[in-house]
Design an enzyme around this catalytic site. Sequence first.
Site, PDB file in Angstrom:
ATOM      1  CD  GLU A 185      -9.053  -3.205  -0.925  1.00  0.00           C
ATOM      2  OE1 GLU A 185      -9.741  -3.207   0.101  1.00  0.00           O
ATOM      3  OE2 GLU A 185      -8.193  -4.078  -1.164  1.00  0.00           O
ATOM      4  N   GLY A 223     -11.386  -7.470   7.504  1.00  0.00           N
ATOM      5  CA  GLY A 223     -12.758  -7.928   7.298  1.00  0.00           C
ATOM      6  C   GLY A 223     -13.817  -7.201   8.098  1.00  0.00           C
ATOM      7  CG  ASP A 258      -1.805  -1.196   1.330  1.00  0.00           C
ATOM      8  OD1 ASP A 258      -2.301  -1.666   0.292  1.00  0.00           O
ATOM      9  OD2 ASP A 258      -1.979  -1.704   2.459  1.00  0.00           O
ATOM     10  CB  SER A 303     -11.853  -0.871   1.875  1.00  0.00           C
ATOM     11  OG  SER A 303     -11.520  -2.216   1.658  1.00  0.00           O
ATOM     12  CD1 TRP A 322     -19.962  -2.418   4.929  1.00  0.00           C
ATOM     13  CD2 TRP A 322     -17.854  -3.109   4.688  1.00  0.00           C
ATOM     14  NE1 TRP A 322     -19.675  -3.262   5.979  1.00  0.00           N
ATOM     15  CE2 TRP A 322     -18.387  -3.697   5.858  1.00  0.00           C
ATOM     16  CE3 TRP A 322     -16.535  -3.398   4.336  1.00  0.00           C
ATOM     17  CZ2 TRP A 322     -17.680  -4.545   6.665  1.00  0.00           C
ATOM     18  CZ3 TRP A 322     -15.810  -4.264   5.152  1.00  0.00           C
ATOM     19  CH2 TRP A 322     -16.377  -4.822   6.307  1.00  0.00           C
ATOM     20  CG  ASN A 367     -13.777  -0.488   6.151  1.00  0.00           C
ATOM     21  OD1 ASN A 367     -13.638   0.029   7.261  1.00  0.00           O
ATOM     22  ND2 ASN A 367     -13.134  -1.573   5.785  1.00  0.00           N
ATOM     23  CB  ALA A 368     -13.516   5.131   8.037  1.00  0.00           C
ATOM     24  CB  ILE A 369      -9.533   1.553   5.644  1.00  0.00           C
ATOM     25  CG1 ILE A 369     -10.179   0.736   4.524  1.00  0.00           C
ATOM     26  CG2 ILE A 369     -10.004   1.057   7.002  1.00  0.00           C
ATOM     27  CD1 ILE A 369      -9.699  -0.708   4.506  1.00  0.00           C
ATOM     28  CG  ASP A 370      -7.667   1.336   1.481  1.00  0.00           C
ATOM     29  OD1 ASP A 370      -6.962   1.021   2.448  1.00  0.00           O
ATOM     30  OD2 ASP A 370      -7.995   0.535   0.591  1.00  0.00           O
TER      31      ASP A 370
END
Length: 331
Positions: A211, A116, A33, A175, A177, A155-158
């Site tokens: 994502e 996950g 990443d 990501s 969802w 999803n609060a990532i990336d």
Amino acid sequence: MRWGRLLGSLATLGWAIAGPSQPLLKGDLQIHDPTVLKVADGYVAMGTGYEGIDGGTLRLRTSRDGLTWTDAGHLGTTQPAWVGKLLGQEPPNLWAPSLSRHGSTSYLYFAASTFGKNSSGIGLMTNPALKASAPDQGWVDRGLVLSSTPSDNFNAIDPARIDTADGRAWLAFGSWWDGIRLRELDPQSGLLQKQNSKVYALASRGGGAIEAASLMQHGKYYYLFVSFDRCCAGLSSTYRIMVGRASKVTGPYTDRSGHDMMKGGGTELQASQGRYIGPGGQEVYQDGREVRLAYHYYDRDQGGVSQLQTSTLLWDDSGWPRLPALPTGGS
């Protein structure tokens, strides 16, 4: 003389057919990443932390020329205190950093979550004078930017920031969802813009694998880069880099065929080829006057170890990006 001219013409024609290639990077390229930022004394790259090692903090690589990379350790030995409070536990590692600059300040967004689940948070650190010679120094924790819970359909990532020509700033994230979202930021603080709480939906696969969003502007369009399919499975990974574009940063984004990215659209930019398995986790970065793309792949020749790759972006007459051929010896 005529033979010499013919050889020269053939060589020129061969180069034109083959075109340029992505650079063959050297040194310590083990990163996942990746995000890259050009600074005064070179380049700084960061990536997802190693699980259970050095507190799972973000990994660092540096380079003088953007081609040969050196392991620069990790960013601290402990995760910010808010991470454990938010998640109810300290995760094995921090994920998917994103470096950018506004004025003289460097901004580092990163994700805290567990695999996950969408109990997640995006944090921010800032640095007034980031240097490749000391990439772990000078960072100030600015805390939580935004979060998600199991009751949310995102999803609060990336995270990935873009500063637009009108002086505004935006954070893309998401990501799986229901896909990729966008929130407006305060350009100076780097936190959410209080005057605009709207959440913009940019891309979705109806709960499928999408994502690693990254945004850039080229000409009259904004371009959204994402990763489709399976990540993080070594040589079994099916990650691939996709792109769409829009006339506004908030969308709607469509692919080359006009398919809406909110309905699964996306034009493939790069997929597995030769030793380069599962390319993705990409992010655009500014390198002088040129915008480049950093991504990771799983190296078939090293048993699936994740490696850094960077590339210039080429543009066709219709304003669509493509990547040059993979480095010589890569297949």
